[in-house]
Design a protein around this motif. Sequence first.
Motif, PDB file in Angstrom:
ATOM      1  N   GLN A  70       0.884  -1.381  -0.232  1.00  0.00           N
ATOM      2  CA  GLN A  70      -0.032   0.288  -0.142  1.00  0.00           C
ATOM      3  C   GLN A  70       0.911   1.302   0.077  1.00  0.00           C
ATOM      4  O   GLN A  70       0.573   2.204  -0.732  1.00  0.00           O
ATOM      5  N   TYR A  71       1.948   1.169   0.847  1.00  0.00           N
ATOM      6  CA  TYR A  71       2.904   2.483   0.863  1.00  0.00           C
ATOM      7  C   TYR A  71       3.438   2.721  -0.424  1.00  0.00           C
ATOM      8  O   TYR A  71       3.510   3.697  -0.819  1.00  0.00           O
ATOM      9  N   GLN A  73       2.450   1.783  -3.486  1.00  0.00           N
ATOM     10  CA  GLN A  73       1.348   2.346  -4.419  1.00  0.00           C
ATOM     11  C   GLN A  73       1.258   3.783  -4.287  1.00  0.00           C
ATOM     12  O   GLN A  73       1.060   4.335  -5.309  1.00  0.00           O
ATOM     13  N   THR A  74       0.852   3.986  -2.965  1.00  0.00           N
ATOM     14  CA  THR A  74       0.757   5.681  -2.729  1.00  0.00           C
ATOM     15  C   THR A  74       2.016   6.540  -2.975  1.00  0.00           C
ATOM     16  O   THR A  74       1.944   7.495  -3.371  1.00  0.00           O
ATOM     17  N   LYS A  75       3.145   6.002  -2.907  1.00  0.00           N
ATOM     18  CA  LYS A  75       4.407   6.760  -3.217  1.00  0.00           C
ATOM     19  C   LYS A  75       4.518   6.692  -4.840  1.00  0.00           C
ATOM     20  O   LYS A  75       5.044   7.782  -5.239  1.00  0.00           O
ATOM     21  N   LYS A  76       4.176   5.804  -5.697  1.00  0.00           N
ATOM     22  CA  LYS A  76       4.102   5.753  -6.926  1.00  0.00           C
ATOM     23  C   LYS A  76       3.514   7.053  -7.515  1.00  0.00           C
ATOM     24  O   LYS A  76       3.445   7.733  -8.643  1.00  0.00           O
ATOM     25  N   SER A  77       1.993   7.187  -6.856  1.00  0.00           N
ATOM     26  CA  SER A  77       0.943   8.246  -7.462  1.00  0.00           C
ATOM     27  C   SER A  77       1.401   9.500  -7.152  1.00  0.00           C
ATOM     28  O   SER A  77       2.218   9.890  -6.396  1.00  0.00           O
TER      29      SER A  77
END
Length: 77
Positions: A70-71, A73-77
């Motif tokens: 989850q971390y 994925q949010t970092k890629k966004s």
Amino acid sequence: MTATVQLYVNLWNQFSGLAQQKRKRPNRLLEKLITEYLAIQKDLQLDEAIRQQAGKSGFKESDAVALVKQYRQTKKS
């Protein structure tokens, strides 16, 4: 400080032969191997301590994996 270590002659001959093939001094290579072994053992002890602490926290490994995913994925966004 130095220490004297006794090894079987056959073992030392095999080791020093391999070291010489790699163009390494056998005593230096042995020092390097012992240093690496000690670092690996220290890392394993740390891993075990972390594993024990994680077990006490109530989180499961799958929970940690999900949090990391989850971390990321949010970092890629």
